[in-house]
Scaffold this motif. Structure first.
Motif, PDB file in Angstrom:
ATOM      1  N   UNK A 161       0.832  -1.207   0.000  1.00  0.00           N
ATOM      2  CA  UNK A 161       0.000   0.000   0.000  1.00  0.00           C
ATOM      3  C   UNK A 161       0.867   1.257   0.000  1.00  0.00           C
ATOM      4  N   UNK A 162       1.864   1.288   0.904  1.00  0.00           N
ATOM      5  CA  UNK A 162       2.660   2.500   1.042  1.00  0.00           C
ATOM      6  C   UNK A 162       3.776   2.563  -0.010  1.00  0.00           C
ATOM      7  N   UNK A 163       4.715   1.585   0.066  1.00  0.00           N
ATOM      8  CA  UNK A 163       5.803   1.616  -0.925  1.00  0.00           C
ATOM      9  C   UNK A 163       5.289   1.279  -2.318  1.00  0.00           C
ATOM     10  N   UNK A 164       4.247   0.431  -2.367  1.00  0.00           N
ATOM     11  CA  UNK A 164       3.693   0.000  -3.647  1.00  0.00           C
ATOM     12  C   UNK A 164       2.813   1.066  -4.283  1.00  0.00           C
ATOM     13  N   UNK A 165       1.499   0.961  -4.071  1.00  0.00           N
ATOM     14  CA  UNK A 165       0.579   1.826  -4.815  1.00  0.00           C
ATOM     15  C   UNK A 165       0.820   3.318  -4.565  1.00  0.00           C
ATOM     16  N   UNK A 166       1.032   3.681  -3.291  1.00  0.00           N
ATOM     17  CA  UNK A 166       1.182   5.117  -3.007  1.00  0.00           C
ATOM     18  C   UNK A 166       2.445   5.673  -3.657  1.00  0.00           C
ATOM     19  N   UNK A 167       3.575   4.958  -3.458  1.00  0.00           N
ATOM     20  CA  UNK A 167       4.838   5.560  -3.869  1.00  0.00           C
ATOM     21  C   UNK A 167       5.413   5.045  -5.188  1.00  0.00           C
ATOM     22  N   UNK A 168       4.837   3.959  -5.720  1.00  0.00           N
ATOM     23  CA  UNK A 168       5.339   3.516  -7.031  1.00  0.00           C
ATOM     24  C   UNK A 168       4.286   3.724  -8.123  1.00  0.00           C
ATOM     25  N   UNK A 169       3.067   4.055  -7.725  1.00  0.00           N
ATOM     26  CA  UNK A 169       2.033   4.307  -8.736  1.00  0.00           C
ATOM     27  C   UNK A 169       1.602   5.768  -8.675  1.00  0.00           C
ATOM     28  N   UNK A 170       0.956   6.143  -7.565  1.00  0.00           N
ATOM     29  CA  UNK A 170       0.396   7.501  -7.505  1.00  0.00           C
ATOM     30  C   UNK A 170       1.487   8.577  -7.506  1.00  0.00           C
ATOM     31  N   UNK A 171       2.477   8.412  -6.636  1.00  0.00           N
ATOM     32  CA  UNK A 171       3.502   9.474  -6.522  1.00  0.00           C
ATOM     33  C   UNK A 171       4.158   9.789  -7.873  1.00  0.00           C
ATOM     34  N   UNK A 172       4.717   8.788  -8.591  1.00  0.00           N
ATOM     35  CA  UNK A 172       5.336   9.145  -9.879  1.00  0.00           C
ATOM     36  C   UNK A 172       4.320   9.677 -10.886  1.00  0.00           C
ATOM     37  N   UNK A 173       3.146   9.043 -10.964  1.00  0.00           N
ATOM     38  CA  UNK A 173       2.181   9.478 -11.981  1.00  0.00           C
ATOM     39  C   UNK A 173       1.727  10.913 -11.725  1.00  0.00           C
ATOM     40  N   UNK A 174       1.410  11.224 -10.477  1.00  0.00           N
ATOM     41  CA  UNK A 174       0.901  12.559 -10.164  1.00  0.00           C
ATOM     42  C   UNK A 174       1.996  13.628 -10.308  1.00  0.00           C
ATOM     43  N   UNK A 175       3.275  13.197 -10.316  1.00  0.00           N
ATOM     44  CA  UNK A 175       4.371  14.141 -10.545  1.00  0.00           C
ATOM     45  C   UNK A 175       4.876  14.051 -11.988  1.00  0.00           C
ATOM     46  N   UNK A 176       4.083  13.437 -12.866  1.00  0.00           N
ATOM     47  CA  UNK A 176       4.382  13.351 -14.300  1.00  0.00           C
ATOM     48  C   UNK A 176       5.586  12.459 -14.626  1.00  0.00           C
ATOM     49  N   UNK A 177       5.966  11.567 -13.716  1.00  0.00           N
ATOM     50  CA  UNK A 177       7.041  10.619 -14.024  1.00  0.00           C
ATOM     51  C   UNK A 177       6.402   9.321 -14.500  1.00  0.00           C
ATOM     52  N   UNK A 178       5.770   9.379 -15.669  1.00  0.00           N
ATOM     53  CA  UNK A 178       5.015   8.214 -16.135  1.00  0.00           C
ATOM     54  C   UNK A 178       5.944   7.011 -16.338  1.00  0.00           C
ATOM     55  N   UNK A 179       7.215   7.298 -16.674  1.00  0.00           N
ATOM     56  CA  UNK A 179       8.135   6.182 -16.930  1.00  0.00           C
ATOM     57  C   UNK A 179       8.449   5.402 -15.655  1.00  0.00           C
ATOM     58  N   UNK A 180       8.252   5.983 -14.502  1.00  0.00           N
ATOM     59  CA  UNK A 180       8.505   5.280 -13.237  1.00  0.00           C
ATOM     60  C   UNK A 180       7.236   4.635 -12.676  1.00  0.00           C
ATOM     61  N   UNK A 181       6.108   4.882 -13.316  1.00  0.00           N
ATOM     62  CA  UNK A 181       4.846   4.446 -12.725  1.00  0.00           C
ATOM     63  C   UNK A 181       4.611   2.949 -12.936  1.00  0.00           C
ATOM     64  N   UNK A 182       4.313   2.243 -11.849  1.00  0.00           N
ATOM     65  CA  UNK A 182       4.047   0.805 -11.950  1.00  0.00           C
ATOM     66  C   UNK A 182       2.555   0.555 -11.782  1.00  0.00           C
ATOM     67  N   UNK A 183       2.026  -0.314 -12.628  1.00  0.00           N
ATOM     68  CA  UNK A 183       0.583  -0.593 -12.564  1.00  0.00           C
ATOM     69  C   UNK A 183       0.379  -2.042 -12.142  1.00  0.00           C
ATOM     70  N   UNK A 184       0.510  -2.285 -10.871  1.00  0.00           N
ATOM     71  CA  UNK A 184       0.422  -3.667 -10.391  1.00  0.00           C
ATOM     72  C   UNK A 184      -0.917  -3.859  -9.707  1.00  0.00           C
ATOM     73  N   UNK A 185      -1.643  -4.861 -10.149  1.00  0.00           N
ATOM     74  CA  UNK A 185      -2.965  -5.118  -9.585  1.00  0.00           C
ATOM     75  C   UNK A 185      -2.894  -5.355  -8.071  1.00  0.00           C
ATOM     76  N   UNK A 186      -1.853  -6.098  -7.625  1.00  0.00           N
ATOM     77  CA  UNK A 186      -1.825  -6.401  -6.187  1.00  0.00           C
ATOM     78  C   UNK A 186      -1.536  -5.154  -5.337  1.00  0.00           C
ATOM     79  N   UNK A 187      -0.840  -4.166  -5.920  1.00  0.00           N
ATOM     80  CA  UNK A 187      -0.667  -2.898  -5.189  1.00  0.00           C
ATOM     81  C   UNK A 187      -2.035  -2.237  -4.997  1.00  0.00           C
ATOM     82  N   UNK A 188      -2.787  -2.235  -6.090  1.00  0.00           N
ATOM     83  CA  UNK A 188      -4.115  -1.593  -6.056  1.00  0.00           C
ATOM     84  C   UNK A 188      -5.021  -2.282  -5.021  1.00  0.00           C
ATOM     85  N   UNK A 189      -4.991  -3.617  -5.049  1.00  0.00           N
ATOM     86  CA  UNK A 189      -5.853  -4.373  -4.115  1.00  0.00           C
ATOM     87  C   UNK A 189      -5.505  -3.985  -2.681  1.00  0.00           C
TER      88      UNK A 189
END
Ligand code: GDG
Length: 737
Positions: free
Chosen positions: A87-115
């Motif tokens: 939740x924290x290192x995964x979805x929050x910091x590897x998905x939302x944080x990079x995407x919301x700061x426009x670092x799309x290349x760092x953004x990970x889209x992992x279903x288990x992070x989302x769950x």
């Protein structure tokens, strides 16, 4: 007593276990300080994670953590290692944080992070459920908890919920990449008030809401199922006095009382009086533009060699999220760059970059702020950037120069800084040169202006401002629930209805008897609606009047032989049961010749829009156009129409993605009054959902029962939630005895 519940991912506490002993100290971060006025002992509670996983707190310590947290009016949300990982290192910091700061290349889209993100947000909701009481206000912070507003609203619809996003909200084109974009938006829209640092973030959010969920935005409000959701801008401030006073008091200290770091800085300046300090402070994060800053400093030394030996970059990087890959990689890159610059340019007396990779105590932070001639802050993206504000606050005698990236939220308020594009290495080098050469008077003017602003809108003001807005939302909700036509009140009204011998019921159609449809042709009356209206109309004591802004066509088809009166075109046409249509007299429609070409011009210029010609009005519909282009053109059109109609008795109606021009001497209110004038009627009722129904509510006599469908403010006596409740209410009238 109603209380405030503050919720953030982390509690404002420092909890440590050393030798099986627990120490808990309140943290002094910006958010905790800002919340001081809101988080008062006795009437508020702060919910969040303690920082220790369930695995780290054994059963013996659990009660101690709870008790120590309770002392600070805090409640721990228990998280496991797995939660923190995903939740924290995964979805929050590897998905939302990079995407919301426009670092799309760092953004990970992992279903288990989302769950896990969903699960942990639910965990938070469960803890909220244990503590929330009617009348409580809830203030949720930041990107880790974007589903929480909806989870709370579903369970506690009457609670007032505020949400504040501390990071940027990205443009629609970036946000749309997220596979779980609608869930995130719906989660946020559970809040009643959504706050952002800047107008750009708010406008990006609105754009995504409009495009992905199709909701209409009215200025800064969104109405969903009759619930108003407000959004606003609250640029976060700092504890100005704390930074300024600490700086003054540290500079006043005698040399021997100064911190070791301060003495070292002083000593360095004694040996080399020409040396100028350039400071940068950030968490080690790829959003902060640290590498580019180093390249720019290196380029500065190349381009302006006279500053070699005289300008030192003091770079404090605070370790952060060390177990995320990009952070590790970035750390090595920075180490290498610093090594290269120092290797190439150092002399016996001078090291170009002093690099600290650790957190420093507050006093040292102040030493750095107050001893530096320039602050160089170059984030690639940053929600706000409090360091910029703290640096300015800590300047004594108003000296110092701030170089700030225009990609920070802070840049919107600090236009007196030297603003730079963090990707333009040459421009940054020039900015450093400009800063070092800036005359003292100019420095003073710039810093003074910024300090005055920071003093005024400090972090307490920020928190109070948000909180007062939330209170307003809550008062508005209370007002509406006070006017709510409850079941008990419906029965009271039904008694009066039953007693009366002559009754008239004015009922609007779309959104009142049937759901409002994007395409009105599809909003046919259901058999339930027809049954109810027929039953009411069958009673000879009743006159049922359907009042609408529609033209005659659809009503002629649906209700021609019915026993109800039909009023269409906002009161211009009327048909009584068994009779022909009559038109209100003297309505001029010549104006159409003037307005039609204007609307057609907008139709041609805006793909997907079309003009509808009604008997007494003209409508430009933009529901099928690109939503933002549509709204933009609608505003333009409104402007143009406003000046065009100045000398005509016309008015402009804005409704459901359309702009309509009609005669101003027709209105539902006037039509309703024509129906009742001169008659003795002892029960008058009007029900409607749109603002043209307000004219009926206002013009009918005071004793009329007026009911607004929806929760928006109205001059009606009562509110009812939606068309389904209207049908229910009409059945209560029918059943009255
Ligand atoms: C997020 C958003 C937004 C730094 N080093 C030390 C230290 N600090 C303190 C600073 C400042 C804070 O940390 C950093 O705040 P920022 O705003 O610069 O950045 P983020 O941590 O990324 O914060 C940001 C913020 O939320 C608020 O909404 O502005 O955009 O990303 O207060 O003073 N404090 C101490 N030692 C250090 O070494 N004591």
């Amino acid at each position: 007593m109603a209380k405030t519940i503050i919720i953030s991912n982390r509690l404002p506490l420092q909890i440590k276990i050393e030798n099986e002993e627990l120490t808990v100290t309140p943290s002094v971060g910006g958010l905790a300080t800002g919340m001081k006025s809101v988080h008062k002992a006795g009437d508020s509670l702060w919910l969040g994670w303690s920082g220790l996983t369930e695995e780290e707190i054994d059963d013996n310590l659990k009660a101690d953590v709870e008790a120590a947290s309770a002392k600070e009016a805090c409640v721990n949300v228990p998280l496991t290692q797995d939660d923190v990982e995903n939740f924290y290192y995964g979805f929050s910091n590897k998905t939302i944080w990079p995407l919301f700061h426009y670092f799309t290349e760092y953004t990970e889209y992992q279903q288990h992070y989302w769950v896990k993100y969903r699960e942990v947000n639910e965990k938070f909701a469960e803890v909220v459920a244990k503590h929330i009481e009617p009348g409580d206000k809830v203030w949720i912070h930041d990107y880790q908890l974007m589903l929480l507003p909806q989870l709370i609203k579903e369970r506690y619809p009457d609670s007032a919920i505020g949400f504040f996003l501390h990071i940027p909200f990205p443009s629609f084109e970036v946000f749309r990449i997220l596979p779980w974009r609608t869930e995130i938006l719906e989660g946020l829209l559970g809040a009643d008030l959504i706050g952002f640092h800047t107008y750009d973030y708010e406008r990006h959010f609105f754009s995504s809401v409009r495009r992905l969920l199709g909701y209409e935005i009215n200025f800064n409000e969104i109405i969903i199922n009759n619930r108003i959701i407000r959004s606003d801008i609250f640029p976060m401030g700092i504890d100005y006095d704390k930074f300024h006073n600490a700086s003054v008091s540290q500079q006043r200290k005698s040399v021997k009382d100064r911190t070791e770091l301060h003495q070292e800085l002083d000593k360095h300046q004694l040996v080399n009086p020409e040396v100028r300090f350039i400071l940068s402070i950030d968490r080690l994060d790829y959003t902060k533009g640290i590498q580019k800053r180093l390249y720019a400093f290196e380029h500065f030394l190349e381009k302006y060699p006279e500053y070699r030996g005289q300008a030192t970059l003091i770079m404090l990087c605070v370790p952060s999220r060390q177990n995320v890959d990009q952070y590790q990689r970035m750390k090595s890159e920075i180490d290498e760059l610093v090594g290269r610059i120092n290797g190439n340019y150092s002399t016996i007396n001078w090291t170009p970059v002093w690099y600290f990779y650790r957190a420093l105590p507050f006093e040292n932070l102040i030493d750095l702020y107050s001893s530096s001639d320039v602050a160089l802050l170059t984030p690639i993206r940053d929600g706000m950037n409090l360091v910029a504000k703290e640096y300015v606050a800590a300047q004594i005698d108003s000296k110092g120069v701030l170089i700030l990236s225009e990609m920070t939220g802070a840049a919107k308020e600090m236009s007196e800084a030297i603003l730079i594009n963090p990707n333009n290495i040459d421009a940054i080098a020039d900015a450093i040169h400009e800063a070092l050469a800036m005359p003292a008077e100019e420095q003073i003017t710039r810093i003074d202006t910024m300090q005055n602003r920071l003093k005024r809108y400090n972090v307490e003001k920020w928190a109070d401002d948000f909180f007062n807005n939330l209170k307003e939302v809550q008062e508005q909700q209370a007002l509406q629930s006070g006017k709510k036509l409850t079941e008990a009140m419906q029965h009271e009204v039904a008694k009066d209805f039953h007693k009366a011998k002559s009754r008239i019921l004015f009922i609007n159609y779309d959104g009142t008897l049937v759901a409002e449809k994007e395409n009105p042709q599809k909003a046919k009356p259901t058999s339930e609606v027809i049954d109810i209206l027929d039953t009411l109309a069958a009673d000879s004591h009743n006159e049922v009047v359907i009042v609408s802004g529609r033209d005659k066509k659809a009503f002629d088809k649906w209700f021609k032989d019915k026993n109800y009166t039909l009023i269409t075109d906002y009161g211009a046409s009327c048909k009584e049961p068994g009779k022909e249509w009559t038109e209100a007299e003297g309505i001029d429609t010549d104006w159409k010749k003037l307005i039609l070409p204007v609307l057609e011009f907008y139709e041609d210029r805006t793909p997907g829009t079309f003009v509808e010609e009604k008997n007494y009005s003209l409508v430009w519909h933009y529901r099928k156009s690109d939503p933002e282009l549509g709204v933009g053109r609608a505003n333009e059109l409104k402007d143009q129409l406003t000046s065009l109609i100045a000398n005509h008795d016309l008015e402009i109606l804005e409704a459901n993605k359309s702009i309509e021009v009609k005669n101003s001497d027709t209105s539902k209110g006037k039509a309703a009054m024509r129906k009742i004038n001169g008659r003795s009627i002892d029960f008058i009722m009007a029900i409607g959902n749109d603002w043209t129904d307000e004219q009926m509510f206002r013009e009918l006599p005071d004793e009329a029962v007026t009911v607004k469908v929806g929760k928006t403010t109205s001059s009606a006596r009562y509110n009812i939630s939606n068309y389904k409740n209207v049908l229910q209410f009409l059945k209560v009238l029918i059943a009255a005895e």
